[in-house]
Design an enzyme around this catalytic site. Structure first.
Site, PDB file in Angstrom:
ATOM      1  N   TRP A  93       0.660  -1.182   0.028  1.00  0.00           N
ATOM      2  CA  TRP A  93      -0.042   0.123   0.000  1.00  0.00           C
ATOM      3  C   TRP A  93       0.693   1.254  -0.214  1.00  0.00           C
ATOM      4  CZ3 TRP A  93      -4.397  -0.045  -2.013  1.00  0.00           C
ATOM      5  CH2 TRP A  93      -5.293  -1.051  -1.719  1.00  0.00           C
ATOM      6  N   LYS A 108     -12.362  -0.959   6.626  1.00  0.00           N
ATOM      7  CA  LYS A 108     -11.779  -2.098   7.576  1.00  0.00           C
ATOM      8  C   LYS A 108     -12.302  -1.893   8.883  1.00  0.00           C
ATOM      9  CE  LYS A 108      -8.837  -2.495   3.814  1.00  0.00           C
ATOM     10  NZ  LYS A 108      -8.028  -1.449   2.840  1.00  0.00           N
ATOM     11  N   ASP A 168      -1.251   6.775   6.540  1.00  0.00           N
ATOM     12  CA  ASP A 168      -2.342   6.104   6.061  1.00  0.00           C
ATOM     13  C   ASP A 168      -2.436   4.992   7.199  1.00  0.00           C
ATOM     14  OD1 ASP A 168      -4.115   4.220   4.696  1.00  0.00           O
ATOM     15  OD2 ASP A 168      -2.731   3.878   2.969  1.00  0.00           O
TER      16      ASP A 168
HETATM   17  C1  LIG Z   1      -7.690  -0.872   1.999  1.00  0.00           C
HETATM   18  C2  LIG Z   1      -6.446   0.057   1.995  1.00  0.00           C
HETATM   19  C3  LIG Z   1      -6.385   1.051   1.058  1.00  0.00           C
HETATM   20  C4  LIG Z   1      -7.221   1.453   0.078  1.00  0.00           C
HETATM   21  O1  LIG Z   1      -8.302   1.849   0.327  1.00  0.00           O
HETATM   22  P1  LIG Z   1      -9.435   2.120  -0.563  1.00  0.00           P
HETATM   23  O2  LIG Z   1     -10.647   2.641   0.005  1.00  0.00           O
HETATM   24  O3  LIG Z   1      -9.816   0.646  -1.371  1.00  0.00           O
HETATM   25  O4  LIG Z   1      -8.868   3.273  -1.685  1.00  0.00           O
HETATM   26  C5  LIG Z   1      -5.124   2.143   1.181  1.00  0.00           C
HETATM   27  N1  LIG Z   1      -4.353   1.747   2.312  1.00  0.00           N
HETATM   28  C6  LIG Z   1      -4.402   0.616   3.117  1.00  0.00           C
HETATM   29  C7  LIG Z   1      -3.202   0.487   4.102  1.00  0.00           C
HETATM   30  C8  LIG Z   1      -5.492  -0.249   3.017  1.00  0.00           C
HETATM   31  O5  LIG Z   1      -5.446  -1.353   3.828  1.00  0.00           O
END
Ligand SMILES: *Cc1c(COP(=O)(O)O)cnc(C)c1O
Length: 396
Positions: free
Chosen positions: A126, A222, A196
């Protein structure tokens, strides 16, 4: 990780468990270990259902400018602040575009000229993707821990950062690779941290001021809600000079000035996040979420570590093992044994261990243990893994 080509799970194996189905046999309750979108706690789900039966119109069809929705929005901001101890000099924004939107939004908001430097710490798929999109809008200085074979099994050094960086971007939980920063680092340079936290937000406390967090973003799907809303926590001093190319929907300054209502906010998603945050506070808050995350992941890692190699996780160092996403293989990845494992698990309702990611199927299965997964559910998975191991051993 050497990712297998994701083209329809490669073989002619049409067993639902092999196709990544989240639907167990009829009559069996699903235990959802999927990496996301993920389940919400039973109480949160019940509160969401009740929204449709209440006298008050559900936020799904409330105008975002109605007084009724404004109450929900104010309440959601308040409960996020309370649950995560977010200081007053940070704006709480409910944005569109997911984690991916933020990969671009961060440089578009912090690098007005488009050629400013920014350090990207890359410890998994990511953060690598964030870097790739940000490269269009800033000049990244990259510190990566990628191994020669493309896998990630450790964090990069936090010592060698570009001191002229506008910010330092990192991912606090690498969802695919299973690497987590259990605490944010205190970096030796002035630049603010951009985090993030898509897959670990709300599962551990954040030292906003002490770690110089400038921006933290998390897609809701999540741990705190469902897809369609991205929570962004932005320190106010970082607003005010976006790139002239920054689209309004990604612009922190515009969205903060308009109180999250520059365009149509994801009304229902905001209410779900509000319900989640209130549930979390009632459960004992972020420290309780962290305690549960530790207990759940400890249980699974101990099954893996005690299996004498029958199950194996790629991350050796316990201090960086993710509490949220636990990658593991079965019998060294042996196809027949893995298939039996997935099918027998599926028969017990255990689903979501083998899914497609944007990065392919991957060598490893993965158990995701977000807030919506209960200790009880993890115990069922752990017991199944122990039992499966025993059966395989006696057959040898
Ligand atoms: C799932 C995830 C994303 C992507 O998120 P989207 O909502 O699909 O754009 C980005 N960073 C991390 C760490 C993730 O787990």
């Amino acid at each position: 990780m050497t990712y297998i080509d994701p083209s329809p799970l490669k073989s002619a194996d049409t067993h639902p468990a092999m196709l990544g189905s989240l639907l167990p046999p009829s009559g069996v309750l699903p235990l959802n270990f999927s990496p996301g979108p993920a389940s919400l706690a039973a109480e949160v789900q019940a509160a969401i259902k009740a929204l449709f039966d209440s006298e008050r119109m559900c936020s799904m069809y409330l105008s975002h400018r109605s007084p009724e929705f404004l109450d929900i929005l104010t309440s959601a901001v308040k409960h996020c602040r309370l649950a995560m101890n977010i200081p007053e000099d940070y704006e709480i924004l409910f944005m569109h575009g997911g984690g991916h939107g933020q990969f671009a939004a961060v440089p578009l908001n912090l690098c007005p000229n488009g050629d400013e430097k920014a350090t990207y710490l890359v410890n998994g798929t990511w953060s690598k993707r964030a870097l790739s999109d940000a490269s269009k809008y800033c000049r990244p200085f990259v510190v990566s821990s990628e191994n020669q074979d493309g896998t990630f099994t450790r964090n990069p050094s936090f010592e060698h950062l570009d001191p002229e960086s506008k910010y330092v971007h990192l991912c606090s939980n690498e969802t695919v690779n299973g690497i987590e920063l259990h605490q944010l680092p205190k970096l030796g340079i002035k630049a603010p941290l951009v985090v993030d936290a898509s897959s670990d937000f709300s599962t551990k406390p954040i030292d906003w001021v002490g770690c110089n967090v400038g921006i933290l973003y998390a897609c809701a799907s999540k741990n705190i809600g469902h897809p369609g809303l991205t929570l962004c926590v932005v320190r106010k001093d970082l607003m005010g000079s976006p790139s002239k190319f920054c689209p309004g929907v990604l612009c922190y300054t515009t969205n903060a000035r308009e109180g999250n209502l520059w365009n149509t906010i994801a009304t229902f998603n905001v209410e779900v996040v509000n319900i989640f945050m209130q549930w979390m506070i009632a459960q004992g808050g972020v420290h309780e979420m962290e305690r549960r995350a530790i207990a759940k992941s400890d249980l699974l890692y101990s099954v893996i570590d005690k299996s004498e190699g029958f199950y194996a996780t790629p991350i050796a160092d316990p201090s960086i093992r993710s509490r949220m996403n636990i990658p593991f293989d079965v019998a060294g990845g042996d196809e027949e044994t893995t298939r039996n494992f997935l099918i027998q698990g599926w028969e017990r309702g255990i689903v979501g261990l083998r899914t497609l990611t944007p990065f392919g199927v991957g060598k490893y299965l993965r158990a995701s243990l977000y807030n919506g997964v209960s200790m009880n559910q993890v115990e069922v998975l752990a017991a199944f893994m122990t039992e499966f191991l025993k059966t395989c051993r006696t057959q040898q």
